[in-house]
Write an enzyme that holds these catalytic residues in place. Structure first.
Site, PDB file in Angstrom:
ATOM      1  N   ASN A 197       0.868  -1.181   0.000  1.00 38.70           N
ATOM      2  CA  ASN A 197       0.000   0.000   0.000  1.00 38.70           C
ATOM      3  C   ASN A 197       0.904   1.230   0.000  1.00 38.70           C
ATOM      4  O   ASN A 197       1.466   1.594   1.028  1.00 38.70           O
ATOM      5  CB  ASN A 197      -0.886  -0.046   1.259  1.00 38.70           C
ATOM      6  CG  ASN A 197      -1.774   1.183   1.387  1.00 38.70           C
ATOM      7  OD1 ASN A 197      -1.851   1.998   0.467  1.00 38.70           O
ATOM      8  ND2 ASN A 197      -2.429   1.306   2.526  1.00 38.70           N
ATOM      9  N   LYS A 249       0.201   4.294  -0.402  1.00 39.03           N
ATOM     10  CA  LYS A 249      -0.414   5.497   0.204  1.00 39.03           C
ATOM     11  C   LYS A 249      -0.071   6.737  -0.631  1.00 39.03           C
ATOM     12  O   LYS A 249       0.021   6.639  -1.851  1.00 39.03           O
ATOM     13  CB  LYS A 249       0.037   5.627   1.664  1.00 39.03           C
ATOM     14  CG  LYS A 249      -0.204   4.335   2.459  1.00 39.03           C
ATOM     15  CD  LYS A 249      -0.002   4.481   3.934  1.00 39.03           C
ATOM     16  CE  LYS A 249      -0.229   3.134   4.608  1.00 39.03           C
ATOM     17  NZ  LYS A 249      -0.138   3.191   6.061  1.00 39.03           N
ATOM     18  N   HIS A 283      -9.647   1.546   4.935  1.00 43.45           N
ATOM     19  CA  HIS A 283      -8.370   1.686   5.635  1.00 43.45           C
ATOM     20  C   HIS A 283      -8.539   2.673   6.797  1.00 43.45           C
ATOM     21  O   HIS A 283      -9.275   3.645   6.686  1.00 43.45           O
ATOM     22  CB  HIS A 283      -7.302   2.193   4.662  1.00 43.45           C
ATOM     23  CG  HIS A 283      -5.922   2.093   5.237  1.00 43.45           C
ATOM     24  ND1 HIS A 283      -5.448   3.010   6.141  1.00 43.45           N
ATOM     25  CD2 HIS A 283      -4.946   1.167   5.078  1.00 43.45           C
ATOM     26  CE1 HIS A 283      -4.223   2.651   6.508  1.00 43.45           C
ATOM     27  NE2 HIS A 283      -3.900   1.535   5.872  1.00 43.45           N
ATOM     28  N   GLU A 326      -6.774   4.959   7.825  1.00 44.16           N
ATOM     29  CA  GLU A 326      -6.458   6.365   7.495  1.00 44.16           C
ATOM     30  C   GLU A 326      -7.640   7.035   6.792  1.00 44.16           C
ATOM     31  O   GLU A 326      -7.876   8.226   6.953  1.00 44.16           O
ATOM     32  CB  GLU A 326      -5.173   6.416   6.650  1.00 44.16           C
ATOM     33  CG  GLU A 326      -3.955   6.124   7.518  1.00 44.16           C
ATOM     34  CD  GLU A 326      -2.794   5.447   6.814  1.00 44.16           C
ATOM     35  OE1 GLU A 326      -2.758   5.435   5.566  1.00 44.16           O
ATOM     36  OE2 GLU A 326      -1.923   4.908   7.532  1.00 44.16           O
ATOM     37  N   GLU A 328      -5.987  -4.851  10.468  1.00 41.50           N
ATOM     38  CA  GLU A 328      -4.919  -3.891  10.718  1.00 41.50           C
ATOM     39  C   GLU A 328      -5.196  -3.144  12.012  1.00 41.50           C
ATOM     40  O   GLU A 328      -5.938  -2.147  12.009  1.00 41.50           O
ATOM     41  CB  GLU A 328      -4.843  -2.877   9.579  1.00 41.50           C
ATOM     42  CG  GLU A 328      -4.535  -3.469   8.228  1.00 41.50           C
ATOM     43  CD  GLU A 328      -3.888  -2.445   7.300  1.00 41.50           C
ATOM     44  OE1 GLU A 328      -2.759  -2.672   6.893  1.00 41.50           O
ATOM     45  OE2 GLU A 328      -4.521  -1.410   7.024  1.00 41.50           O
ATOM     46  N   GLY A 387       2.194   1.973  10.847  1.00 44.14           N
ATOM     47  CA  GLY A 387       3.193   3.025  10.721  1.00 44.14           C
ATOM     48  C   GLY A 387       3.891   3.373  12.022  1.00 44.14           C
ATOM     49  O   GLY A 387       4.592   4.379  12.107  1.00 44.14           O
ATOM     50  N   SER A 389       2.972  -2.488  10.380  1.00 46.01           N
ATOM     51  CA  SER A 389       4.422  -2.618  10.609  1.00 46.01           C
ATOM     52  C   SER A 389       4.971  -3.998  10.245  1.00 46.01           C
ATOM     53  O   SER A 389       5.837  -4.521  10.941  1.00 46.01           O
ATOM     54  CB  SER A 389       4.762  -2.253  12.058  1.00 46.01           C
ATOM     55  OG  SER A 389       4.424  -0.899  12.303  1.00 46.01           O
TER      56      SER A 389
HETATM   57  P1  PGA Z   1       2.614   0.063   7.748  1.00 44.21           P
HETATM   58  O1  PGA Z   1       1.192   0.340   7.056  1.00 44.21           O
HETATM   59  O2  PGA Z   1       3.145  -1.224   7.171  1.00 44.21           O
HETATM   60  O3  PGA Z   1       3.457   1.246   7.415  1.00 44.21           O
HETATM   61  O4  PGA Z   1       2.361  -0.078   9.216  1.00 44.21           O
HETATM   62  C1  PGA Z   1       0.287  -0.702   6.845  1.00 44.21           C
HETATM   63  C2  PGA Z   1      -0.987  -0.162   6.236  1.00 44.21           C
HETATM   64  O5  PGA Z   1      -1.409   0.933   6.582  1.00 44.21           O
HETATM   65  O6  PGA Z   1      -1.605  -0.822   5.380  1.00 44.21           O
END
Ligand code: PGA
Length: 255
Positions: free
Chosen positions: A13, A15, A101, A103, A171, A177, A215
């Site tokens: 992803n 982003k 997601h 976010e 998630e 993140g 992560s």
């Molecule tokens: P990350 O993000 O691997 O940076 O934690 C995962 C995601 O948001 O899909």
């Protein structure tokens, strides 16, 4: 085979990251990986920002690299400035779309009901859906994580979802993140819970792919991907570097 719900889905992803040169490089490396490996056991997917989808698609060429959108509108088309429809993603070569997601839930106040209507539209347009669910740290600390996930699944999964056209991404919000990964035990428990929870709703539940995100890195990928109900990973940070992203794909290949 420990995990019946194969192939693994290793999804990057991207982003709101990368410039065209970086997209070019990463897409080429990923496409090469697909050309050199058996994509019937590990499906490799990248989700570029909308403006980079065509670029990634052209670079991919005939290689089996799968492309996904990061979101889509719940509307078919029309006067919706700034939005992108499911059919546009399909026309541009996307096979999947990521929906719900955390976010998007936070930055754009997306509700389960809105996510459900987007998922419905995506399925109608023959896109597969990666439906993201996850609890906050506060919810986990209060011991409510399973209730939160059950509620999100109940309210955001559309009627036409099945184990072929939908992938669930668990998630935990506090692991995205942050460098803080959920423990293998936490992931194992939640993935088993999701599998059992959806078994009354979806036929052939053993074919449902439940992927983990938060992560994921080469260091922890093996422990997570080896879990019974973990069928892949949704990877943010580590998908922005070819080495780490493809290392995770290599780890999946060996399992
Ligand atoms: P990350 O993000 O691997 O940076 O934690 C995962 C995601 O948001 O899909």
């Amino acid at each position: 085979m420990d995990n019946p719900s194969k192939p693994f889905l290793i999804a990057g992803n991207w982003k709101m990251n990368l410039n065209p040169d970086e997209v070019n490089y990463l897409a080429k490396k990923s496409a090469n990986w697909c050309a050199e490996n058996d994509t019937s056991t590990v499906e490799l997917l990248v989700a570029p920002a909308f403006v980079h989808i065509a670029l990634a698609r052209d670079i991919r060429g005939d290689a089996g690299l799968v492309i996904s959108g990061q979101d889509c509108s719940f509307e078919e088309n029309g006067a919706h400035t700034g939005d992108v429809s499911a059919s546009m993603l399909k026309d541009m070569g996307c096979e999947y779309v990521i929906l719900g997601h955390s976010e998007r839930r936070t930055d754009h106040q997306e509700s389960n009901e809105l996510i459900k209507s987007k998922a419905k539209k995506a399925l109608q347009n023959d896109l597969k859906v990666i439906l993201c669910v996850g609890e906050t740290l506060e919810e986990r600390d209060q011991g409510k994580e399973k209730d939160v996930i059950a509620n999100q699944l109940e309210r955001s999964l559309p009627e036409h979802a099945n184990c072929e056209n939908t992938v669930i991404a668990y998630e935990p919000v506090w692991a995205i993140g942050t460098g803080r990964t959920a423990s293998a035990q936490d992931v194992d428990e939640m993935h088993s819970f999701i599998h059992n929870f959806l078994s009354s709703r979806l036929e052939k539940i053993d074919r449902l792919r439940i992927i983990y995100g938060g992560s994921v890195k080469p260091d922890n990928a093996n422990d997570l991907l080896a879990l019974k109900y973990v069928s892949g990973a949704l990877i943010g940070g580590a998908s922005l570097k070819a080495d780490s992203f493809l290392k995770i794909a290599d780890i999946a290949k060996e399992l």
